[in-house]
Enzyme design. Structure first.
Site, mmCIF file in Angstrom:
data_model
loop_
_atom_site.group_PDB
_atom_site.id
_atom_site.type_symbol
_atom_site.label_atom_id
_atom_site.label_comp_id
_atom_site.label_asym_id
_atom_site.label_seq_id
_atom_site.Cartn_x
_atom_site.Cartn_y
_atom_site.Cartn_z
ATOM 1 N N ILE A 67 5.478 4.730 -5.376
ATOM 2 C CA ILE A 67 4.685 5.196 -4.280
ATOM 3 C C ILE A 67 4.301 6.693 -4.347
ATOM 4 O O ILE A 67 5.324 7.656 -4.965
ATOM 5 C CB ILE A 67 5.921 5.134 -3.294
ATOM 6 C CG1 ILE A 67 6.266 3.862 -2.617
ATOM 7 C CG2 ILE A 67 5.514 5.886 -2.032
ATOM 8 C CD1 ILE A 67 7.339 3.629 -1.831
ATOM 9 N N PRO B 260 9.938 -0.338 -3.182
ATOM 10 C CA PRO B 260 8.932 0.819 -3.282
ATOM 11 C C PRO B 260 8.682 0.928 -4.824
ATOM 12 O O PRO B 260 9.715 1.011 -5.612
ATOM 13 C CB PRO B 260 9.425 2.109 -2.736
ATOM 14 C CG PRO B 260 10.863 1.819 -2.662
ATOM 15 C CD PRO B 260 11.306 0.317 -2.445
ATOM 16 N N SER C 203 5.371 -5.849 0.556
ATOM 17 C CA SER C 203 5.677 -4.377 0.528
ATOM 18 C C SER C 203 5.200 -3.684 1.977
ATOM 19 O O SER C 203 6.127 -3.900 2.957
ATOM 20 C CB SER C 203 4.677 -3.841 -0.603
ATOM 21 O OG SER C 203 5.064 -2.661 -0.810
ATOM 22 N N LYS D 182 16.392 7.575 -4.807
ATOM 23 C CA LYS D 182 16.240 8.427 -3.399
ATOM 24 C C LYS D 182 14.877 7.656 -2.677
ATOM 25 O O LYS D 182 15.273 7.408 -1.210
ATOM 26 C CB LYS D 182 15.743 9.848 -3.774
ATOM 27 C CG LYS D 182 16.990 10.784 -4.187
ATOM 28 C CD LYS D 182 16.348 12.085 -4.640
ATOM 29 C CE LYS D 182 17.520 13.072 -5.110
ATOM 30 N NZ LYS D 182 16.895 14.493 -5.333
ATOM 31 N N GLY E 124 0.655 -1.279 0.030
ATOM 32 C CA GLY E 124 -0.091 0.116 0.103
ATOM 33 C C GLY E 124 0.875 1.295 -0.048
ATOM 34 O O GLY E 124 2.217 1.329 -0.483
#
Length: 440
Positions: free
Chosen positions: A131, A128, A103, A144, A71
């Site tokens: 996101i 990720p 995740s 990053k 999520g």
């Protein structure tokens, strides 16, 4: 007074004994909540409020039965913050068999005071992806985001004395482990068949909360399941991508209907409410703004089709733009966070029909010639009741019958009684008429 003192001391001892016995035989209870599906703002609020409620009511611990593909990172941070700052032990149980902590679920599981998994479950793949729906997908931005998530998971693992290397690899390399592998690698604390087995196995465990330690007494404890309240259920409902998409379209329908039919009020109010709810939902979802732009373009093309004769080209272009935009709108690798293709196709078809028929009919109604009032008389045919003989100024006056009513009229034509006339204008209560030329 000296004689009464022994009795007072005895009474105090008896009261302390009764209090101790009552606490010893008091029914212990645990709170249990179930998290199924994606992690979103509604989930974060549900877990945070449940932790506060369990602490206020003196529960032994809060157990989170977890089954999630992942999520939103911001919602995950909110949950982890609530668990790390909890005043009671929080147990995360990846359950039932077949469930996963993927995740965002990795961060939540690692942050628990006690982490457990059921047989046939797995944990991992925390890299990720998209996101927050960021448009910048460059390597620098991706690096990053990954570094930030890796630092976050390392902090959690170190706080709970779990396998830091595994946690970082789950983020950077998307590795995943079964329950037995996770137990072997010190990712979790135990494996339990079901909730009862879990309560038996964590009984007597010492959990450190801030600077104090708590011994769990969960064997034969009463279980209290905590459901979402109405506000959390509402947030969960509108956080669903399908609901957010439908609200967006309904909001657009309502606003446009109000613009084309000023004064309707109800469509405009409903449309505004739907748009606000849609924007709330979309800001909590990983939105692809190119998809949103395509949806807006598609609607503009459908509106232009009503006003411009394009022989269907604008309709086809609008439908294609709307379809592609709807598919691209949610930028997420998780199926539960994507808009259903069935919903998209149905919505696009209904939208095209809505613009071609509903708004089209409204525009035709606006362009239709008035049927009442003075304007309705223009172009109507009637009968001259008197003779019209133009004077020196070029105008003749007389009377005519139009729609069964007798009107005073003026004309520049010579008109005989019973000849047909056509109304060309209205000035006050006087009609401007012309003689009907049947040769035309």
């Amino acid at each position: 007074m000296e004689k009464i003192k022994p009795f007072l001391e005895m009474r105090k001892l008896i009261l302390l004994l009764i209090l101790g016995l009552s606490q010893a035989f008091a029914d212990n209870f645990v709170y249990v909540i179930k998290i199924e599906g994606t992690i979103n703002p509604a989930t974060a609020e549900y877990i945070s409020s449940s932790i506060r409620k369990a602490a206020e009511e003196g529960a032994e611990c809060l157990i989170i039965e977890l089954d999630t593909p992942g999520g939103l990172l911001e919602s995950t941070r909110t949950i982890v913050k609530a668990i790390l700052g909890a005043e009671i032990p929080v147990v995360v149980f990846v359950y039932p068999s077949g469930a996963r902590a993927g995740s965002a679920g990795v961060f939540i599981t690692l942050s628990a005071h006690i982490a457990a998994m059921a047989p046939g479950t797995n944990i991992g793949a925390a890299h990720p992806v998209g996101i927050g729906g960021m448009g910048d997908t460059s390597k620098v931005m991706e690096q990053k985001i990954t570094n930030d998530a890796a630092a976050f998971v390392r902090t959690i693992a170190e706080k709970r004395n779990r396998n830091v290397k595994w946690a970082e690899r789950a983020v950077r390399e998307s590795i995943s482990s079964t329950e037995t592998e996770a137990l072997k690698d010190s990712v979790i604390d135990l494996i339990a068949r079901d909730l009862k087995d879990l309560l038996d196995k964590i009984d007597g465990k010492i959990v450190k909360i801030d600077s104090r330690e708590k011994v769990l007494k969960t064997k034969d404890a009463n279980v209290k399941f905590v459901e979402m309240n109405w506000r959390e259920r509402l947030l969960a409902l509108i956080s669903d991508p399908n609901i957010a998409y439908i609200l967006l379209l309904l909001g657009i329908y309502g606003i446009l209907f109000e613009l084309y039919n000023p004064g309707s009020i109800f469509p405009g109010v409903i449309g505004a409410i739907c748009l606000i709810l849609a924007f709330y939902s979309l800001q909590a979802l990983p939105i692809n703004y190119a998809g949103l732009a395509l949806i807006i373009l598609g609607i503009i093309l459908l509106i232009l089709e009503i006003k411009i004769v394009s022989h269907g080209l604008l309709t086809v272009g609008g439908a294609i733009s709307l379809l592609l935009g709807s598919i691209m709108l949610i930028n997420s690798p998780f199926e539960l966070m994507q808009i259903s293709l069935t919903v998209i196709i149905t919505a696009v078809a209904l939208t095209v029909l809505f613009f071609l028929f509903a708004i089209g009919m409204a525009l035709k109604a606006q362009q239709r010639r008035p049927t009442t009032g003075k304007e309705a008389l223009i172009g109507e045919v009637g009968i001259a009741l008197t003779q019209f003989s133009p004077s020196k100024d070029g105008w003749a006056t007389g009377q005519v019958r139009v729609h069964g009513e007798i009107w005073r009229a003026i004309s520049r034509d010579k008109i005989e009684p019973n000849e047909e006339i056509v109304v060309r204008g209205v000035e006050g209560l006087t009609l401007k008429v012309e003689k009907v030329d049947r040769k035309e």
